[in-house]
Design a protein around this motif. Structure first.
Motif, PDB file in Angstrom:
ATOM      1  N   PHE A   4       0.845  -1.200   0.000  1.00  8.69           N
ATOM      2  CA  PHE A   4       0.000   0.000   0.000  1.00  8.69           C
ATOM      3  C   PHE A   4       0.879   1.248   0.000  1.00  8.69           C
ATOM      4  O   PHE A   4       0.651   2.172  -0.785  1.00  8.69           O
ATOM      5  N   TRP A   5       1.895   1.284   0.895  1.00 10.44           N
ATOM      6  CA  TRP A   5       2.788   2.440   0.948  1.00 10.44           C
ATOM      7  C   TRP A   5       3.531   2.621  -0.371  1.00 10.44           C
ATOM      8  O   TRP A   5       3.721   3.742  -0.832  1.00 10.44           O
ATOM      9  N   LEU A   6       3.911   1.506  -0.972  1.00  7.96           N
ATOM     10  CA  LEU A   6       4.653   1.575  -2.229  1.00  7.96           C
ATOM     11  C   LEU A   6       3.794   2.135  -3.356  1.00  7.96           C
ATOM     12  O   LEU A   6       4.243   3.002  -4.116  1.00  7.96           O
ATOM     13  N   VAL A   7       2.568   1.677  -3.460  1.00 12.53           N
ATOM     14  CA  VAL A   7       1.677   2.204  -4.505  1.00 12.53           C
ATOM     15  C   VAL A   7       1.401   3.683  -4.268  1.00 12.53           C
ATOM     16  O   VAL A   7       1.440   4.497  -5.203  1.00 12.53           O
ATOM     17  N   LEU A   8       1.158   4.057  -3.027  1.00 12.74           N
ATOM     18  CA  LEU A   8       0.919   5.463  -2.702  1.00 12.74           C
ATOM     19  C   LEU A   8       2.161   6.311  -3.014  1.00 12.74           C
ATOM     20  O   LEU A   8       2.044   7.419  -3.559  1.00 12.74           O
ATOM     21  N   ALA A   9       3.341   5.783  -2.713  1.00 15.90           N
ATOM     22  CA  ALA A   9       4.577   6.492  -3.043  1.00 15.90           C
ATOM     23  C   ALA A   9       4.690   6.693  -4.553  1.00 15.90           C
ATOM     24  O   ALA A   9       5.094   7.764  -5.021  1.00 15.90           O
ATOM     25  N   GLY A  10       4.315   5.675  -5.317  1.00 16.42           N
ATOM     26  CA  GLY A  10       4.336   5.778  -6.775  1.00 16.42           C
ATOM     27  C   GLY A  10       3.372   6.828  -7.288  1.00 16.42           C
ATOM     28  O   GLY A  10       3.680   7.567  -8.229  1.00 16.42           O
ATOM     29  N   ILE A  11       2.211   6.911  -6.661  1.00 11.60           N
ATOM     30  CA  ILE A  11       1.220   7.926  -7.062  1.00 11.60           C
ATOM     31  C   ILE A  11       1.775   9.331  -6.817  1.00 11.60           C
ATOM     32  O   ILE A  11       1.634  10.220  -7.659  1.00 11.60           O
ATOM     33  N   ILE A  41       6.856  13.485   0.258  1.00 17.53           N
ATOM     34  CA  ILE A  41       5.871  12.457   0.611  1.00 17.53           C
ATOM     35  C   ILE A  41       6.204  11.152  -0.098  1.00 17.53           C
ATOM     36  O   ILE A  41       6.168  10.072   0.500  1.00 17.53           O
ATOM     37  N   SER A  42       6.537  11.229  -1.369  1.00 12.71           N
ATOM     38  CA  SER A  42       6.839  10.037  -2.146  1.00 12.71           C
ATOM     39  C   SER A  42       8.023   9.272  -1.557  1.00 12.71           C
ATOM     40  O   SER A  42       7.973   8.042  -1.394  1.00 12.71           O
ATOM     41  N   VAL A  43       9.078   9.975  -1.214  1.00 16.02           N
ATOM     42  CA  VAL A  43      10.274   9.316  -0.681  1.00 16.02           C
ATOM     43  C   VAL A  43      10.022   8.760   0.715  1.00 16.02           C
ATOM     44  O   VAL A  43      10.481   7.663   1.050  1.00 16.02           O
ATOM     45  N   VAL A  44       9.271   9.477   1.532  1.00 13.88           N
ATOM     46  CA  VAL A  44       8.941   8.970   2.876  1.00 13.88           C
ATOM     47  C   VAL A  44       8.111   7.694   2.765  1.00 13.88           C
ATOM     48  O   VAL A  44       8.370   6.710   3.472  1.00 13.88           O
ATOM     49  N   LEU A  45       7.128   7.680   1.877  1.00 10.66           N
ATOM     50  CA  LEU A  45       6.310   6.480   1.694  1.00 10.66           C
ATOM     51  C   LEU A  45       7.135   5.326   1.126  1.00 10.66           C
ATOM     52  O   LEU A  45       6.943   4.169   1.520  1.00 10.66           O
ATOM     53  N   LEU A  46       8.059   5.628   0.224  1.00 12.85           N
ATOM     54  CA  LEU A  46       8.953   4.597  -0.292  1.00 12.85           C
ATOM     55  C   LEU A  46       9.782   3.998   0.841  1.00 12.85           C
ATOM     56  O   LEU A  46       9.959   2.784   0.927  1.00 12.85           O
ATOM     57  N   GLU A  47      10.256   4.833   1.725  1.00 17.95           N
ATOM     58  CA  GLU A  47      11.039   4.348   2.868  1.00 17.95           C
ATOM     59  C   GLU A  47      10.199   3.429   3.749  1.00 17.95           C
ATOM     60  O   GLU A  47      10.695   2.402   4.240  1.00 17.95           O
ATOM     61  N   LEU A  48       8.935   3.772   3.955  1.00 15.61           N
ATOM     62  CA  LEU A  48       8.056   2.894   4.740  1.00 15.61           C
ATOM     63  C   LEU A  48       7.925   1.526   4.076  1.00 15.61           C
ATOM     64  O   LEU A  48       7.953   0.498   4.749  1.00 15.61           O
ATOM     65  N   ALA A  49       7.784   1.520   2.767  1.00  9.92           N
ATOM     66  CA  ALA A  49       7.667   0.255   2.033  1.00  9.92           C
ATOM     67  C   ALA A  49       8.959  -0.550   2.120  1.00  9.92           C
ATOM     68  O   ALA A  49       8.931  -1.782   2.222  1.00  9.92           O
TER      69      ALA A  49
END
Length: 106
Positions: A4-11, A41-49
């Protein structure tokens, strides 16, 4: 949850990439600020993934989502070409992203 975090990071990657066209070389304030916020936001979400997904897989999918999204927006809203060969190449990226998802456990 990592997917989920990865898809959101991609968006959010798509958002900032699309915004680059509207920032006019970072000379327009609001689009430029929007790009910076979306990048963070994208990089933070990528880090979560990345906490539970392999780096190579997550990064490839993150960039794949960015490629697909920005290409689709470019075709839909910016008059970019949608030739058969271009769409075929995009289809190969989609196949790669799906393949990586199928072979990567969380």
């Amino acid at each position: 949850m990592a997917w989920f975090w990865l898809v959101l990071a991609g968006i959010f990657e798509v958002v900032w990439a699309y915004g680059l066209k509207h920032a006019d070389g970072f000379s327009r304030l609001w689009p430029s600020l929007g790009i910076i916020v979306a990048m963070i936001i994208s990089v933070v979400l990528l880090e979560l993934a990345l906490r539970s997904l392999p780096l190579g897989t997550a990064y490839a999918i993150w960039t794949g989502i960015g490629i697909l999204g920005t290409t689709a927006l470019g075709i839909a809203f910016m008059g970019e070409p949608a030739g058969l060969l271009r769409l075929l190449c995009i289809g190969l990226i989609v196949a790669g992203v799906i393949g990586l998802k199928l072979i990567t456990p969380e």
